[in-house]
Design a protein around this motif. Structure first.
Motif, PDB file in Angstrom:
ATOM      1  N   GLY A 136       0.809  -1.216   0.000  1.00 17.91           N
ATOM      2  CA  GLY A 136       0.000   0.000   0.000  1.00 17.91           C
ATOM      3  C   GLY A 136       0.840   1.263   0.000  1.00 17.91           C
ATOM      4  N   GLU A 137       1.885   1.284   0.820  1.00 20.12           N
ATOM      5  CA  GLU A 137       2.743   2.470   0.880  1.00 20.12           C
ATOM      6  C   GLU A 137       3.485   2.693  -0.436  1.00 20.12           C
ATOM      7  OE1 GLU A 137       5.258   2.478   4.335  1.00 20.12           O
ATOM      8  OE2 GLU A 137       3.542   2.327   5.687  1.00 20.12           O
ATOM      9  N   MET A 154      -7.438  -5.794   3.850  1.00 20.51           N
ATOM     10  CA  MET A 154      -7.762  -4.882   2.758  1.00 20.51           C
ATOM     11  C   MET A 154      -7.733  -3.425   3.241  1.00 20.51           C
ATOM     12  SD  MET A 154     -11.280  -4.509   0.581  1.00 20.51           S
ATOM     13  CE  MET A 154     -12.115  -3.871   2.018  1.00 20.51           C
ATOM     14  N   LEU A 155      -8.297  -3.179   4.419  1.00 15.53           N
ATOM     15  CA  LEU A 155      -8.316  -1.822   4.960  1.00 15.53           C
ATOM     16  C   LEU A 155      -6.923  -1.362   5.370  1.00 15.53           C
ATOM     17  CD1 LEU A 155     -11.616  -2.081   7.015  1.00 15.53           C
ATOM     18  CD2 LEU A 155     -11.254  -0.744   4.932  1.00 15.53           C
ATOM     19  N   LEU A 156      -6.099  -2.276   5.835  1.00 20.92           N
ATOM     20  CA  LEU A 156      -4.713  -1.946   6.154  1.00 20.92           C
ATOM     21  C   LEU A 156      -3.971  -1.530   4.887  1.00 20.92           C
ATOM     22  CD1 LEU A 156      -2.737  -1.878   8.551  1.00 20.92           C
ATOM     23  CD2 LEU A 156      -2.110  -4.211   7.970  1.00 20.92           C
ATOM     24  N   PHE A 157      -4.236  -2.222   3.790  1.00 20.78           N
ATOM     25  CA  PHE A 157      -3.659  -1.848   2.502  1.00 20.78           C
ATOM     26  C   PHE A 157      -4.117  -0.441   2.094  1.00 20.78           C
ATOM     27  CE2 PHE A 157      -4.312  -1.502  -2.086  1.00 20.78           C
ATOM     28  CZ  PHE A 157      -3.018  -1.661  -2.539  1.00 20.78           C
ATOM     29  N   LEU A 158      -5.415  -0.160   2.218  1.00 24.12           N
ATOM     30  CA  LEU A 158      -5.943   1.154   1.835  1.00 24.12           C
ATOM     31  C   LEU A 158      -5.389   2.273   2.722  1.00 24.12           C
ATOM     32  CD1 LEU A 158      -9.670   0.300   1.052  1.00 24.12           C
ATOM     33  CD2 LEU A 158      -7.849   0.857  -0.562  1.00 24.12           C
ATOM     34  N   CYS A 206      -3.017   5.446   1.537  1.00 19.13           N
ATOM     35  CA  CYS A 206      -3.191   6.866   1.892  1.00 19.13           C
ATOM     36  C   CYS A 206      -1.915   7.441   2.506  1.00 19.13           C
ATOM     37  CB  CYS A 206      -4.357   7.036   2.864  1.00 19.13           C
ATOM     38  SG  CYS A 206      -5.970   6.727   2.140  1.00 19.13           S
ATOM     39  N   ILE A 207      -1.269   6.679   3.356  1.00 20.44           N
ATOM     40  CA  ILE A 207      -0.025   7.137   3.970  1.00 20.44           C
ATOM     41  C   ILE A 207       1.050   7.332   2.905  1.00 20.44           C
ATOM     42  CG2 ILE A 207       1.866   6.440   5.514  1.00 20.44           C
ATOM     43  CD1 ILE A 207      -0.332   5.107   7.260  1.00 20.44           C
ATOM     44  N   GLY A 208       1.109   6.399   1.951  1.00 22.50           N
ATOM     45  CA  GLY A 208       2.056   6.533   0.851  1.00 22.50           C
ATOM     46  C   GLY A 208       1.793   7.770   0.007  1.00 22.50           C
ATOM     47  N   MET A 209       0.526   8.170  -0.097  1.00 18.60           N
ATOM     48  CA  MET A 209       0.189   9.384  -0.846  1.00 18.60           C
ATOM     49  C   MET A 209       0.472  10.637  -0.027  1.00 18.60           C
ATOM     50  SD  MET A 209      -3.243   8.534  -3.030  1.00 18.60           S
ATOM     51  CE  MET A 209      -4.221   7.813  -1.741  1.00 18.60           C
TER      52      MET A 209
END
Length: 163
Positions: free
Chosen positions: A31-32, A78-82, A86-89
């Motif tokens: 995700g990040e 899935m929510l941890l990925f999302l 967001c943190i990566g963005m």
């Protein structure tokens, strides 16, 4: 919290404990990385403001804590990925904001202070979290943190309406 839940309930596992922990770690890293790539390459993501990304992340975190208290490990992954997306963005946008607002001669001092402040906050929050996990059930702790996330979201929503 995941460790406590994995040891107390087999319903919280995907295949086995090692697979569950690996999946959650992989979801975070993926995700990040993807969030950092999307914010740099996609025009739609570039146009999102810091507040918009933060509000989405707070909603995802609220759902994450609810899924944790309901023992929905697949939804939690899935929510941890999302959330990590967001943190990566957020990271490049916040870095850009800081670099553009602070004088070049003061940048090292300000960054040093920020890193110290954040590390102290991380240490204190881990101490509080560890104490809560010892004293309360993981479900209760997740509901407490979910309530705190809801308060932060409402604060951000109210402050956004004033702008």
């Amino acid at each position: 919290m995941v460790g406590a839940s994995l040891s107390s309930s087999s319903a919280f596992q995907l295949v086995n404990t090692a697979t569950t922990l690996s999946l959650l770690g992989g979801a975070t890293i993926a995700g990040e990385i993807l969030g950092g790539m999307l914010i740099l390459t996609s025009p739609w993501f570039k146009n999102l403001s810091i507040k918009q990304i933060l509000m989405v992340n707070l909603l995802v975190l609220l759902l994450l804590f609810l899924s944790f208290s309901w023992h929905q490990i697949a939804i939690l992954a899935m929510l941890l990925f999302l959330s990590s997306l967001c943190i990566g963005m957020l990271n490049p946008k916040l870095g850009s904001l800081i670099f553009n607002q602070i004088d070049q001669n003061q940048l090292a001092t300000v960054f040093g202070g920020m890193v110290t402040y954040f590390q102290l906050g991380e240490m204190l929050s881990k101490l509080l979290f560890s104490s809560l996990v010892i004293l309360l059930t993981a479900e209760t702790v997740s509901l407490i943190y979910g309530g705190l996330v809801l308060l932060a979201f409402l604060y951000l929503l109210i402050s956004t309406k004033k702008d």
